[in-house]
Design an enzyme around this catalytic site. Sequence first.
Site, mmCIF file in Angstrom:
data_model
loop_
_atom_site.group_PDB
_atom_site.id
_atom_site.type_symbol
_atom_site.label_atom_id
_atom_site.label_comp_id
_atom_site.label_asym_id
_atom_site.label_seq_id
_atom_site.Cartn_x
_atom_site.Cartn_y
_atom_site.Cartn_z
ATOM 1 N N HIS A 144 0.845 -1.191 0.000
ATOM 2 C CA HIS A 144 0.000 0.000 0.000
ATOM 3 C C HIS A 144 0.881 1.242 0.000
ATOM 4 C CE1 HIS A 144 0.381 1.640 4.099
ATOM 5 N NE2 HIS A 144 0.470 0.394 4.521
ATOM 6 N N CYS A 292 26.824 7.036 23.087
ATOM 7 C CA CYS A 292 27.198 5.833 23.802
ATOM 8 C C CYS A 292 28.369 5.160 23.080
ATOM 9 C CB CYS A 292 26.021 4.872 23.880
ATOM 10 S SG CYS A 292 26.397 3.319 24.724
ATOM 11 N N TYR A 427 34.317 -0.360 28.219
ATOM 12 C CA TYR A 427 34.558 0.831 27.397
ATOM 13 C C TYR A 427 36.037 0.968 27.031
ATOM 14 C CZ TYR A 427 29.772 1.939 28.647
ATOM 15 O OH TYR A 427 28.411 1.883 28.821
#
Length: 584
Positions: A144, A292, A427
């Site tokens: 659609h 982040c 990290y």
Amino acid sequence: MRLLWQRAVRLQKLMPQTHLAPHTHARRLLATTSASARGGGQEEKENPKWSSPGSKAEIFLYGAFWAGGLGLGYVWLTRRYSSTPDEEVKPDDEAVARLWHITPRKDLPTYKTEQVEQHNAPDKGIWVTYGLGVYDVTEFAENHPGGDKIMMAAGSAIDPFWAIYQQHNTLEVLELLESFRIGNLEGLTVPNAEEELGSPWAQEPERHALLKPASKRPFNAEPPIGLLAEKFYTPNEMFYVRNHLPVPVLVPEEYELEIDTSGGEQGGPLLTLTLAQIKALPRHTVTAAIMCGGNRRSEMTDIKAVKGLSWGAGAVGNAKWSGARLCDVLREQGVQPNESMHVIFEGADLDPTSHPYGASIPLSKALDPRGDVLLAYEMNDEPLTRDHGYPIRVIVPGVVGARNVKWLTRIMVADHESDSHWQQNDYKGFSPSTDWDTVDFSKAEAIQAMPVTSAICTPLPGERVKVDPQGGYITVRGYAWSGGGRKILRVDLTGDEGKTWHVAELEQEDSPDGRHYGWSLWTARLPIPEEQQQRRKAGGSGELEIWAKAVDSAYNVQPEKFEHIWNLRGVLANAYHKVKVKLA
């Protein structure tokens, strides 16, 4: 169930009593649509800030999502395939239809939220949830007009969109949606008050319904990537959330920040500041993006599994931060420059052993007036929200988000880094050949300034894109950013795997290099390659893969492939951003 019932009643009172066409249209439509493959969201709450009448956000959501959403597509298809004249719909029929999505279907299986979230792209199937229902709209979305916009809710709930655009809650649209139902959503029950009372998660703040969680406890979520490049300053409620522990509850009148500048010496100077005292200090404002360290990790995972939250490209946001400069506070306490010293930050968020979240930065960054490190209490000219560190957080512009400690309660000048897990054992980046058997976190440097990166925000992966009939191009938008205050000089795009490149137009602040801490938004008109043009002229269509790469003021450029930068924690994921689209 009681919660869902109350919500249904509330929505029903708001819904306009308009009738588009009889339910026979849905049956006609279903006869023309083959059943899509079956395989195996979560309920989200309304947010009045983003649904205020006449707001830009509302206008965007109206236009971008629902202009081509289920309702419009349904009307288009039903009028195309059905010749049955409109009938009057009985009010009782609509009342019953409005209860379908909160009623479990015993004839259908039950799916977990995690299972639904996996079906978020055309090649995986497009599933959405509404209340208790799970729906496979893959084939409908592909057939659609504007169906690609449903990708904003793919793998999650359509509830927040329908709460805004309520005229879709009509009998024929509800009946159509129910025809796509494949199951029930597990776990939508009211929490036991007594069980939640003693939980560390009992006082979590409410979040915007459009944020897509990567985890719920602790809460970590990013906005739909298609919304991210719409505003230079990310709306506070749509800013990504990264929490490592439960959100603490801090009373502003009782808040105190302890600052220890002794450097480990006994009897050294100790300062305690209240919130009012911090706000009485000279106020500074800086525009800074926070990203982040795991942003775009999901792309790295496609190469090889990593450990960490599966972030898309939305774990980043850009804001105006206001507060007191840390360098002023430290110099007032007599702190002198020393390249071997560090500044340690601790938050009020505690782990089960009562140890706080902690991180540190070099003292040289903290003392540098051009470093613009802030004790921030405002975000986009509004008080910080709880998810973003209320009442005080440290903002360290140009540095990985993990060092921007929230709910700040203690600052220490020391001759060593923070000994917290997140500074010492997380990290950090490693070689692609390092695995969990050979990794040694103690020998790797903690991430500080982030590398140059960019991402395509629109079009979305798998989206059907219209080609400009005059210029033969498609419009591409996104963001780019580099850590350390390095300015974005250029964003290059290609649609032919690097044979030709096209430079995007940039929207960015006029800040000096070295202090260019905000992101840059970009827009490009990407010409369709000649081969694709010929295919289109012959009446065909096809896929186009868009590549984007950014260049910063040090002429650092993104690497081409994730294979070359893969690491076991999935951090620093800054390879070319690549998005495949379908040409309409």
